[in-house]
Design an enzyme around this catalytic site. Structure first.
Site, PDB file in Angstrom:
ATOM      1  N   HIS A  23     -31.469  -1.997 -33.258  1.00 50.70           N
ATOM      2  CA  HIS A  23     -32.290  -2.574 -33.489  1.00 50.70           C
ATOM      3  C   HIS A  23     -32.932  -1.817 -35.220  1.00 50.70           C
ATOM      4  CE1 HIS A  23     -34.007  -4.484 -30.243  1.00 50.70           C
ATOM      5  NE2 HIS A  23     -33.372  -5.602 -30.926  1.00 50.70           N
ATOM      6  N   VAL A  28     -24.169  -0.777 -33.159  1.00 46.27           N
ATOM      7  CA  VAL A  28     -25.106   0.757 -32.755  1.00 46.27           C
ATOM      8  C   VAL A  28     -24.501   1.131 -31.058  1.00 46.27           C
ATOM      9  CG1 VAL A  28     -26.450   2.288 -32.223  1.00 46.27           C
ATOM     10  CG2 VAL A  28     -26.325   0.863 -34.519  1.00 46.27           C
TER      11      VAL A  28
HETATM   12  N1  LIG Z   1     -26.290  -2.161 -30.422  1.00 46.13           N
HETATM   13  C1  LIG Z   1     -26.875  -2.816 -31.447  1.00 46.13           C
HETATM   14  N2  LIG Z   1     -26.660  -2.684 -32.382  1.00 46.13           N
HETATM   15  C2  LIG Z   1     -26.912  -3.184 -33.634  1.00 46.13           C
HETATM   16  N3  LIG Z   1     -27.462  -4.709 -33.788  1.00 46.13           N
HETATM   17  C3  LIG Z   1     -28.056  -4.518 -32.603  1.00 46.13           C
HETATM   18  C4  LIG Z   1     -27.873  -4.173 -30.990  1.00 46.13           C
HETATM   19  N4  LIG Z   1     -27.998  -4.985 -30.311  1.00 46.13           N
HETATM   20  C5  LIG Z   1     -28.655  -5.920 -30.595  1.00 46.13           C
HETATM   21  N5  LIG Z   1     -28.404  -5.415 -31.938  1.00 46.13           N
HETATM   22  C6  LIG Z   1     -29.481  -6.583 -32.743  1.00 46.13           C
HETATM   23  O1  LIG Z   1     -30.610  -7.118 -32.566  1.00 46.13           O
HETATM   24  C7  LIG Z   1     -31.298  -8.059 -33.384  1.00 46.13           C
HETATM   25  C8  LIG Z   1     -32.427  -8.283 -31.968  1.00 46.13           C
HETATM   26  O2  LIG Z   1     -31.532  -7.972 -31.340  1.00 46.13           O
HETATM   27  P1  LIG Z   1     -32.482  -8.417 -29.592  1.00 46.13           P
HETATM   28  O3  LIG Z   1     -33.704  -8.249 -29.877  1.00 46.13           O
HETATM   29  O4  LIG Z   1     -32.186  -9.850 -28.604  1.00 46.13           O
HETATM   30  O5  LIG Z   1     -31.605  -7.018 -28.914  1.00 46.13           O
HETATM   31  P2  LIG Z   1     -30.830  -6.955 -28.035  1.00 46.13           P
HETATM   32  O6  LIG Z   1     -30.752  -5.558 -27.611  1.00 46.13           O
HETATM   33  O7  LIG Z   1     -29.953  -8.009 -28.398  1.00 46.13           O
HETATM   34  O8  LIG Z   1     -31.444  -7.398 -26.551  1.00 46.13           O
HETATM   35  P3  LIG Z   1     -30.835  -8.204 -25.535  1.00 46.13           P
HETATM   36  O9  LIG Z   1     -30.218  -7.352 -24.391  1.00 46.13           O
HETATM   37  O10 LIG Z   1     -31.137  -8.943 -24.866  1.00 46.13           O
HETATM   38  O11 LIG Z   1     -29.212  -9.020 -26.180  1.00 46.13           O
HETATM   39  C9  LIG Z   1     -29.805  -8.669 -33.238  1.00 46.13           C
HETATM   40  O12 LIG Z   1     -30.094  -9.043 -34.316  1.00 46.13           O
HETATM   41  C10 LIG Z   1     -28.968  -8.195 -32.321  1.00 46.13           C
HETATM   42  O13 LIG Z   1     -27.858  -8.523 -32.982  1.00 46.13           O
END
Ligand SMILES: Nc1ncnc2c1ncn2[C@@H]1O[C@H](COP(=O)(O)OP(=O)(O)OP(=O)(O)O)[C@@H](O)[C@H]1O
Ligand SMILES: CC(C)(CO)[C@@H](O)C(=O)[O-]
Ligand code: BAL
Length: 284
Positions: free
Chosen positions: A39, A178
């Site tokens: 994030h 990431v």
């Molecule tokens: N590892 C990562 N690298 C880059 N962006 C990410 C990553 N994980 C999540 N995001 C992005 O952050 C934003 C918010 O995602 P979210 O809050 O659902 O987090 P998440 O870690 O994907 O959660 P979940 O575990 O519920 O899928 C989205 O655009 C998601 O694609």
């Protein structure tokens, strides 16, 4: 400038109007909170591409199925605010569900093609919920650029489609996944994993790397590439939800990687009770 927390639609409208009056470029990073480096990478990139970054923290009920983890989704609001401040975010929009879905709410957004298949097929209604909340956020903030992670690759294609089809105007930017040092894609749901599951979960990124290496060594066949992933999932006793080779934009199934046609290998698998997703580009 100190971080501001906005709770209502009127507060957002007033803040956005002030940003516009000052002629500042605005970036928006929608999230469900429990923030990690994935994030924060979106927020830092937003800071480079705009004068001011807003983030939203909202666990959107309409994108969860009735048997999914809405009730236990991890939360750490105070920790999230500190992380947002450290990443240069100026405003966090953190509404209650009744703000986004007040009594009488009746408008939903469906993206009909790229929502099908993959997570769309396994999580009925999920992308309708995602498209609805992201449309609301983009309409409220009207950002010059909004940033989303490629970790949620199908979601990114859904959001690009709604942004284009509804003429919302700003740029939707996809950012690379990431990873932890050992390759596991960062995800808020990694918090559900036990230490033993955390080790087994590495099979997902290992499988994707094996498929990429196989393709670099000359294999284009979809069955061989998906089997490279499945082998790793089986060895680690992860339960496959899907492993698919698809066209990188349209997300249609491919039987093989073709020269000049960007493809993507997408995986969803259960590690214990936790469903994890990941993906990698192949060829192109
Ligand atoms: N590892 C990562 N690298 C880059 N962006 C990410 C990553 N994980 C999540 N995001 C992005 O952050 C934003 C918010 O995602 P979210 O809050 O659902 O987090 P998440 O870690 O994907 O959660 P979940 O575990 O519920 O899928 C989205 O655009 C998601 O694609
Ligand atoms: C884009 C999003 C914030 C919509 O609720 C969510 O699906 C997420 O965090 O990826
Ligand atoms: N990171 C995508 C949000 C979800 O799985 O509900």
């Amino acid at each position: 400038m100190a971080l501001q927390v906005l709770r209502t639609v009127d507060e957002v409208k007033a803040w956005v109007a002030s940003v516009r009056r000052e002629g500042r470029r605005l970036a928006l990073v929608p999230t469900m909170g429990y923030l990690h480096e994935g994030h924060l990478s979106l927020m830092r990139e937003g800071r480079k591409r705009a004068d001011v970054v807003a983030a939203s923290i909202f666990v959107n009920p309409t994108q969860f199925g009735p048997k999914e983890d809405l009730g236990r989704y991890p939360r750490d609001f105070q920790g999230d605010l500190a992380k947002c401040a450290s990443a240069g975010v100026e405003v966090v929009f953190a509404p209650e569900p009744s703000v986004m879905y007040p009594p009488g709410y009746q408008t939903y957004v469906e993206v009909t093609e790229v929502s099908q298949g993959l997570c769309g097929a396994r999580r009925p209604g999920h992308f309708r919920g995602v498209a609805t909340i992201v449309t609301q956020l983009l309409c409220l903030f009207r950002p010059d650029v909004s940033l989303f992670g490629e970790k949620d690759y199908q979601q990114l294609q859904v959001i690009k489609a709604l942004n284009r089809d509804l003429h919302l105007g700003g740029e939707v930017l996809g950012m690379p996944t990431v990873r932890e040092a050992d390759g596991l894609a960062m995800s808020s749901r990694n918090a559900y994993l036990t230490a033993e599951e955390r080790q087994r979960a590495l099979a997902i990124s290992r499988g994707l790397q094996a498929a990429q290496a196989l393709h670099r060594a000359g294999t284009s066949d979809g069955v061989a590439l998906t089997e490279a992933v499945r082998r790793e999932l089986r060895a680690a006793e992860l339960r496959e939800d899907y492993v698919e080779l698809v066209d990188a934009e349209r997300l249609t199934s491919l039987s093989a990687v073709q020269p000049g046609q960007p493809a993507r290998l997408l995986v969803a698998a259960f590690c214990g009770a936790t469903r994890l997703i990941d993906n990698q580009p192949i060829g192109g």
